[in-house]
Each structure stands twice: as C-alpha cells, then as structure tokens.
Design a protein around this motif. Sequence first.
Motif, PDB file in Angstrom:
ATOM      1  N   LEU A   1       0.824  -1.205   0.000  1.00 45.82           N
ATOM      2  CA  LEU A   1       0.000   0.000   0.000  1.00 45.82           C
ATOM      3  C   LEU A   1       0.861   1.260   0.000  1.00 45.82           C
ATOM      4  CD1 LEU A   1      -2.841  -1.027   2.496  1.00 45.82           C
ATOM      5  CD2 LEU A   1      -3.091  -0.531   0.057  1.00 45.82           C
TER       6      LEU A   1
ATOM      7  N   THR B   1       0.407   3.374  -3.433  1.00 47.42           N
ATOM      8  CA  THR B   1      -0.339   4.624  -3.268  1.00 47.42           C
ATOM      9  C   THR B   1       0.563   5.838  -3.114  1.00 47.42           C
ATOM     10  OG1 THR B   1      -0.459   4.409  -0.850  1.00 47.42           O
ATOM     11  CG2 THR B   1      -2.211   3.359  -2.152  1.00 47.42           C
ATOM     12  N   ARG B   2       1.829   5.615  -2.775  1.00 48.62           N
ATOM     13  CA  ARG B   2       2.775   6.696  -2.493  1.00 48.62           C
ATOM     14  C   ARG B   2       2.306   7.568  -1.333  1.00 48.62           C
ATOM     15  NH1 ARG B   2       7.294   4.723  -4.449  1.00 48.62           N
ATOM     16  NH2 ARG B   2       6.989   3.925  -6.557  1.00 48.62           N
ATOM     17  N   ILE B   3       1.502   6.979  -0.459  1.00 46.31           N
ATOM     18  CA  ILE B   3       1.055   7.674   0.745  1.00 46.31           C
ATOM     19  C   ILE B   3       2.027   7.354   1.872  1.00 46.31           C
ATOM     20  CG2 ILE B   3      -0.820   7.894   2.427  1.00 46.31           C
ATOM     21  CD1 ILE B   3      -2.782   7.113   0.246  1.00 46.31           C
TER      22      ILE B   3
ATOM     23  N   VAL C   1      -0.782   5.102   6.116  1.00 47.53           N
ATOM     24  CA  VAL C   1      -1.169   3.758   5.693  1.00 47.53           C
ATOM     25  C   VAL C   1      -1.305   2.832   6.885  1.00 47.53           C
ATOM     26  CG1 VAL C   1      -0.393   1.699   4.445  1.00 47.53           C
ATOM     27  CG2 VAL C   1      -0.226   3.947   3.368  1.00 47.53           C
TER      28      VAL C   1
END
Length: 336
Positions: free
Chosen positions: A115, A119-121, A126
């Motif tokens: 994730l 998502t590059r979050i 996350v």
Amino acid sequence: MSKVSIRRFARSTEGGLTGICVVFFVGLVIASGGDLLEPNSLRVLLQFLAVPVLIGLAQMVVLAVGQLNLAVGAIGGFAAVAMGVLMVDHGVPVPLALLIGFGLATLAGLANGLLVVLTRINGFIVTLATMTVLIGVQYRLVGTRTVDDYPQALKSFGAYAVFGVLPVIFGVALLVAVVLAIVLRRTVPGRQLLASGGNPIAARLSGISNDRSVILAHTISGAILGVAAVLTVASSPGVNKSIGGDWLLPSFAAPIIGGALLTGGSAVILGTVLAAFIVRFVDTARAEFSLEPSWVNFVVGAVVLGSVVLGQVRTRRQARTQVVKTPDVAVTGGVA
C-alpha cells in the motif's frame, strides 16, 4: 576481544545501554533485598521480556527504511486472536492454527508495504488505516469474550523455562534477533534495505529498488509480529480484544532508545534488545516501589524524547564535522 574493541564498545550506544542495564539490575536487586535473584523472579522478568523485544525489532526494521509502523499492536493482536479462535471455535490443530496466524501477520505486513509503494502515501497514514481496520477485525473475531480454552500443552510451552530460569519464549525472541541481524548485515536484500533507508537517492542510482526494500521491511516486520503473537498466545492465560493495545509505545521506545535513526539506514539490534531490558526494568521498579502505572509511560516517553533529541544533535554534529574535514576543491583553468 582486543582492548581497542572493548574501548570502542564502551563508547558506543550499546556500551552505554549495557552499563545502564547493569546499574538498573543491581539497584533493583538491592531494593528487593535480593529477591530479584531468585530463580522464579528471574524467570518472570525474562518471560515478560520476550514480546517487548520482538515488537521493538518489528518497529526497528521499518525504521531502517525511514518508515513508521503504527499497526504493530493491531497486527500482533489480530494474529493472536485469530490463533485462539481457530483452536477453540473451529478445532484447528495447534501447529496449524499458529502457522495460519503467523501467515496472517506476515501478509498484513506485506499489505502495508504494498500500500505504501502503490499509493505513495506516507507509511504513517497507511499503517494508521490498517491499524484501525485490524482492530475492528480483532473485535469482530472475539467480541467482548476472552478465548482461553486452547490446549494446555501450548500454555505449558509458554511457561517452560530451562533450568527453571531461562524461559523458552525468551530464547525464541533472542533467536529472532540473531536471524534478523544475519539477514540485515549478511544478505544482499538486507544490505540493500539499509542502503535504501540511509540514502534512497544513492541507492536508486546504484540500481537498488527502494520500493522493494520498503515492501521487504514491512513484510519482515509482520513476520516478527507473527512470532510475537505465537508467544503471546502461549504465555498468556487467554486472548481478547485488548491484546496488542499497549504495544505501540514500547515498539518505538526500544529501537529509538537503542540508537535507531528516524531517518533510516540503521540496524541497532543489540541496542533494541538492551533498551527493551531497560523499559522492563522501569516497569519492575514501578512495581517494587508501588508507583502508579502511568509513571512507566511518563518515564519511557521522556527517555524516548530525550533519545530523539540527542540523536538529532549527534547527527548534526557529525555532519558539521564532515564539512570541516572535507578539503576545499579549487577549480583552475589555463591556456596552454
């Protein structure tokens, strides 16, 4: 060991932590009137150290790539409850139930890594989300009850101690620490993981996949939490929705006090184990002097904050020293 090596160790973070552990232990022995040296007291002390060591290592390997894992307690608690429910409600054999729980924890860690990469979050967000989801799943599995009717053989394993002093579960925790040290320092993926955490740009220019390192770090973290879940089920009288709820602060305290850098690139396995001892000694002192439980969180939080500040000061000082030592390079030109 040569005198130079001994002197170098004494000046290191691990050397300082070793000295603090010795002082703490001697002080507690004196305060308890020698009762702490009794085999049963030593067994209890070490038995309750196994899980803190593991959750510290699980957080440390994620910190090594410059990430944070807020889902440490949720992953471990979910896996532990899943093991208990499988054994009690569905009659799954103990080895298979433990293996499934371990696999679920590992998959949860893998999911966190995927994730973050896809998502590059930020990993903070996350793992905060997965923590919330897994806490809900944990409650859905067990509700308000305590699952404790699993085979006595598993509980006997959790309570067994070699020579009546060294708990087997503590030996398992130390074995995990040794294996993790070998993986991070003696294998190519492990060294690449540390390189990605230390300098992602240089690592990428060297052909190292930073994304793969992030996924690997979270997966290893999940696997370690799976082992922690197994030991929790074995050593606890039962599992319920509160399992893992108090793991987050100790998971950060051990590696940060042990010398881990929040910016990544460090693997302080011995330091993490020693710091877990210190946190456990603080809790033992709290019980010895009948202090409020909140004092443990206060002291641990203060020590963590102080460790972070000292780490920042040390990093800036080292950077300043490197700048001073770097010779000036003069670029001259001329016409032949």
